[in-house]
Design a protein around this motif. Structure first.
Motif, mmCIF file in Angstrom:
data_model
loop_
_atom_site.group_PDB
_atom_site.id
_atom_site.type_symbol
_atom_site.label_atom_id
_atom_site.label_comp_id
_atom_site.label_asym_id
_atom_site.label_seq_id
_atom_site.Cartn_x
_atom_site.Cartn_y
_atom_site.Cartn_z
ATOM 1 N N SER A 1 3.182 -5.963 -7.378
ATOM 2 C CA SER A 1 3.990 -4.776 -7.107
ATOM 3 C C SER A 1 3.112 -3.527 -7.057
ATOM 4 N N MET A 2 2.246 -3.375 -8.058
ATOM 5 C CA MET A 2 1.357 -2.205 -8.099
ATOM 6 C C MET A 2 0.338 -2.258 -6.964
ATOM 7 N N LYS A 3 -0.239 -3.431 -6.719
ATOM 8 C CA LYS A 3 -1.218 -3.559 -5.640
ATOM 9 C C LYS A 3 -0.572 -3.213 -4.307
ATOM 10 N N GLY A 4 0.639 -3.687 -4.093
ATOM 11 C CA GLY A 4 1.346 -3.377 -2.859
ATOM 12 C C GLY A 4 1.585 -1.890 -2.698
ATOM 13 N N SER A 5 1.914 -1.222 -3.782
ATOM 14 C CA SER A 5 2.131 0.228 -3.731
ATOM 15 C C SER A 5 0.845 0.962 -3.356
ATOM 16 N N VAL A 6 -0.280 0.499 -3.905
ATOM 17 C CA VAL A 6 -1.573 1.122 -3.588
ATOM 18 C C VAL A 6 -1.926 0.895 -2.120
ATOM 19 N N VAL A 7 -1.761 -0.334 -1.640
ATOM 20 C CA VAL A 7 -2.078 -0.645 -0.241
ATOM 21 C C VAL A 7 -1.179 0.176 0.686
ATOM 22 N N GLU A 8 0.082 0.282 0.340
ATOM 23 C CA GLU A 8 1.014 1.084 1.148
ATOM 24 C C GLU A 8 0.578 2.546 1.178
ATOM 25 N N ALA A 9 0.171 3.090 0.032
ATOM 26 C CA ALA A 9 -0.270 4.490 -0.034
ATOM 27 C C ALA A 9 -1.528 4.712 0.803
ATOM 28 N N VAL A 10 -2.450 3.764 0.758
ATOM 29 C CA VAL A 10 -3.661 3.869 1.580
ATOM 30 C C VAL A 10 -3.284 3.850 3.062
ATOM 31 N N GLY A 11 -2.383 2.954 3.416
ATOM 32 C CA GLY A 11 -1.934 2.885 4.802
ATOM 33 C C GLY A 11 -1.254 4.159 5.251
ATOM 34 N N GLY B 1 -2.934 6.552 8.030
ATOM 35 C CA GLY B 1 -2.207 6.356 9.277
ATOM 36 C C GLY B 1 -2.317 4.942 9.814
ATOM 37 N N ALA B 2 -2.483 3.976 8.922
ATOM 38 C CA ALA B 2 -2.599 2.567 9.316
ATOM 39 C C ALA B 2 -1.275 1.859 9.023
ATOM 40 N N PRO B 3 -0.384 1.764 10.018
ATOM 41 C CA PRO B 3 0.935 1.185 9.769
ATOM 42 C C PRO B 3 0.885 -0.274 9.302
ATOM 43 N N SER B 4 -0.123 -1.025 9.721
ATOM 44 C CA SER B 4 -0.200 -2.424 9.274
ATOM 45 C C SER B 4 -0.452 -2.489 7.765
ATOM 46 N N TRP B 5 -1.269 -1.582 7.247
ATOM 47 C CA TRP B 5 -1.501 -1.533 5.799
ATOM 48 C C TRP B 5 -0.226 -1.106 5.076
ATOM 49 N N SER B 6 0.454 -0.116 5.618
ATOM 50 C CA SER B 6 1.701 0.351 4.995
ATOM 51 C C SER B 6 2.708 -0.789 4.912
ATOM 52 N N GLN B 7 2.874 -1.509 6.003
ATOM 53 C CA GLN B 7 3.835 -2.618 6.033
ATOM 54 C C GLN B 7 3.407 -3.735 5.091
ATOM 55 N N SER B 8 2.123 -4.076 5.111
ATOM 56 C CA SER B 8 1.607 -5.119 4.228
ATOM 57 C C SER B 8 1.827 -4.737 2.756
ATOM 58 N N GLY B 9 1.584 -3.475 2.445
ATOM 59 C CA GLY B 9 1.782 -3.000 1.072
ATOM 60 C C GLY B 9 3.234 -3.069 0.648
#
Length: 107
Positions: free
Chosen positions: A22-32, A36-44
């Motif tokens: 859950s936390m890792k996903g939130s971090v990846v989403e924030a980085v995305g 401006g990387a929508p694939s990272w946001s979605q993956s997160g």
């Protein structure tokens, strides 16, 4: 079925693993979002959701196990009282089950 799906079905649910994802996903989403990387946001978002689902499943499993322990403890107490077997009237299993349900009570 993918390898990761197969592995997750063979493992018990874990609160710790769920919180981690859950936390890792939130971090990846924030980085995305920040880059401006929508694939990272979605993956997160997806990893965060899977982590939350795993945490909730682990919590439900723990609660159910606690209820089962309590019921078993009550049953043993009643049978022990009826039969006059003081060893079987032990309250420890019931207390352990009660503690486990309290620890895993939905918030």
């Amino acid at each position: 079925m993918s390898n990761s799906q197969n592995q997750s079905q063979n493992q018990e649910h874990s609160k710790v693993t769920g919180q981690f994802h859950s936390m890792k996903g939130s971090v990846v989403e924030a980085v995305g979002d920040a880059t401006g990387a929508p694939s990272w946001s979605q993956s997160g978002k997806e990893e965060h959701s899977r982590g939350e689902a795993e945490y909730t499943a682990a919590q439900a499993e723990g609660y159910a196990e606690g209820l089962s322990g309590r019921v078993g403890g009550y049953k043993d107490s009643v049978v022990g009282a009826v039969c006059g077997d003081k060893d079987q009237t032990d309250e420890r299993q019931k207390e352990k089950g009660q503690a486990q349900t309290e620890l895993n009570k939905p918030q």
